[in-house]
Design a protein around this motif. Structure first.
Motif, mmCIF file in Angstrom:
data_model
loop_
_atom_site.group_PDB
_atom_site.id
_atom_site.type_symbol
_atom_site.label_atom_id
_atom_site.label_comp_id
_atom_site.label_asym_id
_atom_site.label_seq_id
_atom_site.Cartn_x
_atom_site.Cartn_y
_atom_site.Cartn_z
ATOM 1 N N ASP A 186 0.805 -1.219 0.000
ATOM 2 C CA ASP A 186 0.000 0.000 0.000
ATOM 3 C C ASP A 186 0.844 1.278 0.000
ATOM 4 N N GLN A 187 2.184 1.150 0.127
ATOM 5 C CA GLN A 187 3.019 2.355 0.195
ATOM 6 C C GLN A 187 4.110 2.412 -0.883
ATOM 7 N N SER A 188 4.590 1.245 -1.352
ATOM 8 C CA SER A 188 5.744 1.245 -2.264
ATOM 9 C C SER A 188 5.593 0.146 -3.313
ATOM 10 N N GLN A 189 6.481 0.229 -4.311
ATOM 11 C CA GLN A 189 6.561 -0.823 -5.317
ATOM 12 C C GLN A 189 8.016 -0.975 -5.779
ATOM 13 N N VAL A 190 8.333 -2.144 -6.388
ATOM 14 C CA VAL A 190 9.669 -2.423 -6.894
ATOM 15 C C VAL A 190 9.518 -3.161 -8.224
ATOM 16 N N ARG A 191 10.405 -2.801 -9.186
ATOM 17 C CA ARG A 191 10.386 -3.470 -10.472
ATOM 18 C C ARG A 191 10.990 -4.874 -10.357
ATOM 19 N N CYS A 192 10.428 -5.836 -11.145
ATOM 20 C CA CYS A 192 10.888 -7.230 -11.077
ATOM 21 C C CYS A 192 11.021 -7.801 -12.491
ATOM 22 N N ALA A 193 11.913 -8.769 -12.619
ATOM 23 C CA ALA A 193 12.066 -9.542 -13.861
ATOM 24 C C ALA A 193 12.175 -11.009 -13.487
ATOM 25 N N MET A 194 11.436 -11.852 -14.216
ATOM 26 C CA MET A 194 11.519 -13.300 -14.002
ATOM 27 C C MET A 194 11.748 -13.938 -15.372
ATOM 28 N N PHE A 195 12.962 -14.503 -15.550
ATOM 29 C CA PHE A 195 13.354 -14.995 -16.854
ATOM 30 C C PHE A 195 12.724 -16.356 -17.156
ATOM 31 N N LYS A 196 12.737 -16.692 -18.419
ATOM 32 C CA LYS A 196 12.033 -17.878 -18.900
ATOM 33 C C LYS A 196 12.495 -19.147 -18.190
ATOM 34 N N GLY A 197 13.803 -19.246 -17.907
ATOM 35 C CA GLY A 197 14.306 -20.446 -17.244
ATOM 36 C C GLY A 197 13.725 -20.650 -15.862
ATOM 37 N N ALA A 198 13.275 -19.574 -15.206
ATOM 38 C CA ALA A 198 12.695 -19.684 -13.862
ATOM 39 C C ALA A 198 11.171 -19.748 -13.906
#
Length: 452
Positions: free
Chosen positions: A52-64
């Motif tokens: 409700d206060q913050s966010q963070v960018r994420c990446a999840m690659f195909k192998g995972a």
């Protein structure tokens, strides 16, 4: 600002921050809500995790992300394991997500990590405490659900690869509150069977809640203190349970466990043709040895038989008579050969034969002489022809035939110079078809003067 202070470029600054983040936040658990989910054509996922206060960018690659067992959407609350990194081109820090589960399993995951850490500290995962598989596996106890796919897969593979392995099934609950005590009870019961070589404990795949019975502390201790080696085959390859960590050997799946214990039988099966060949050769050697002994005994028995001894003597006498006959025949042939040689020598010394030989030699010599004379005559004739041709080529007559002439004094000497003659002398000019006699009236030398 001092002169000694380092001046960074943006790229070098981002690189150092990236290294610091990746070294200090290698792996962490984070529970949050998915937003801005994008699935790239490459197969990678890009999204944000927020509260409700913050966010963070994420990446999840195909192998995972191919191991994620549910369909994530925007607004889904999830529990992820990730490392912290920095995307240098934009200078944004992001999470590289390694695994993702629905958020409801967060507490179970924390409980799992806590138990894992405690049991590891007690040495239950120590490789030195683990047992090896028996070399020759004959009988196996299988602890799993009697109606699940796991038992069907195990039995099917054993039937195909190792039909010699006997199986004892210890059916138990593999899910629910009573599953863990039931699993412990079956492990202890299997340990009482002195005929078993090892135990397989496991079940098919499922969620973390479905597999939780194999993460219970009681199951971990029961497996650790098992007299028999234990193979843990819980869930799929990506599912790691406490039972997997404590067991002597971990199999990725129940099918993999069956294949693992079949290897010794497969090796024996592969060796059977060779062993069969060795056995046949051993039997053949024993039969041959005994046959040789039997033949030797029969020979000795035959040697003691009077009738056969008489036959042997008769055979010996026949052989001697045959040898004598061949000896006399050979001697006769030798004498006949000597006689023939003497007759030939005598005939060769007879005067009539000698005269015939001399006549033949004389005829041969006469023929050779005649041939030599003819060859010599031909050779001399050929040389004579060559000499005639040369003589004609160098003859003065040939020169005269071409229009030339030769001059001689009254003594018949050839004249080569005007100084050899005098006025009023008679000279002879020889032509091709005759001679001309002339009287010298004057002389003319090359200088152009004349003399009377």
């Amino acid at each position: 600002m001092t002169n000694s202070q380092q001046i960074y470029t943006v790229s070098s600054l981002n690189q150092q921050i990236k290294v610091l983040l990746e070294q200090n936040f290698i792996s962490l658990l984070l529970e949050a809500e998915i937003s801005n989910l994008t699935r790239a054509s490459s197969g990678h996922w890009y999204f944000s995790l927020k509260d409700d206060q913050s966010q963070v960018r994420c990446a999840m690659f195909k192998g995972a992300n191919r191991f994620v067992q549910f369909e994530p959407k925007n607004g889904t609350q999830v529990l992820v394991r990730a490392g912290v990194s920095l995307y240098k081109p934009r200078g944004e820090y992001q999470l590289l997500v390694e695994s993702m589960q629905p958020a409801g399993v967060g507490q179970l995951q924390q409980k799992f990590e806590a138990l894992k850490q405690r049991l590891a500290g007690e040495g239950l995962f120590d490789p030195a405490e683990k047992q090896s598989l028996p070399v020759n596996i004959r009988k196996v106890g299988i602890i799993t659900s009697a109606k699940g796919a796991a038992i069907h897969d195990i039995l099917s593979i054993l039937k195909r690869l190792a039909p010699n392995i006997e199986v004892v099934i210890y059916p138990c609950l593999v899910q629910g509150e009573q599953a863990a005590p039931n699993i412990c009870q079956m492990i202890e019961l299997a340990n009482q069977n002195t005929e078993l070589d090892l135990i397989i404990v496991g079940r098919g795949g499922g969620s973390i809640e479905d597999l939780w019975a194999f993460n219970e502390e009681a199951v971990a201790y029961t497996i650790h203190y098992s007299r028999l080696p234990v193979i843990s085959a819980v869930g799929h390859e990506t599912d790691i349970s406490i039972a997997d960590l404590v067991a002597d050997i971990r199999a990725a799946t129940p099918s993999a466990a069956a294949e693992m214990i079949s290897q010794s039988s497969v090796k024996i099966k592969n060796h059977l043709p060779g062993l069969s060949h060795q056995l046949n050769r051993s039997i053949e050697r024993i039969i041959a040895l005994n046959q040789h002994k039997l033949n030797r005994y029969e020979l000795r028995l035959n040697q003691q038989d009077p009738v056969k001894q008489m036959f042997n003597q008769q055979q010996w006498l026949d052989e001697k008579l045959n040898q004598l006959h061949h000896h006399l025949l050979h001697k006769k042939q030798t004498k006949q050969t000597q006689l023939n040689r003497l007759e030939q020598s005598l005939w060769a010394a007879h005067p009539k034969y000698q005269l015939q030989q001399q006549q033949q030699n004389l005829s041969g010599l006469a023929a050779r002489l005649n041939t030599a004379l003819q060859n010599q005559f031909k050779s001399l004739s050929y040389q004579h022809s060559l000499l005639i041709e040369k003589l004609q080529a160098y003859s003065p007559l040939s020169t005269l035939q071409r229009g030339y002439s030769a001059t001689f004094d009254n003594q018949g000497n050839a004249l080569h110079s005007v100084e050899q003659v005098k006025p009023d002398e008679i000279i002879q000019t020889r032509l091709a078809n005759g001679s001309i006699f002339s009287k010298v009236t004057s002389l003319n030398v090359n200088t152009g003067s004349q003399s009377d």
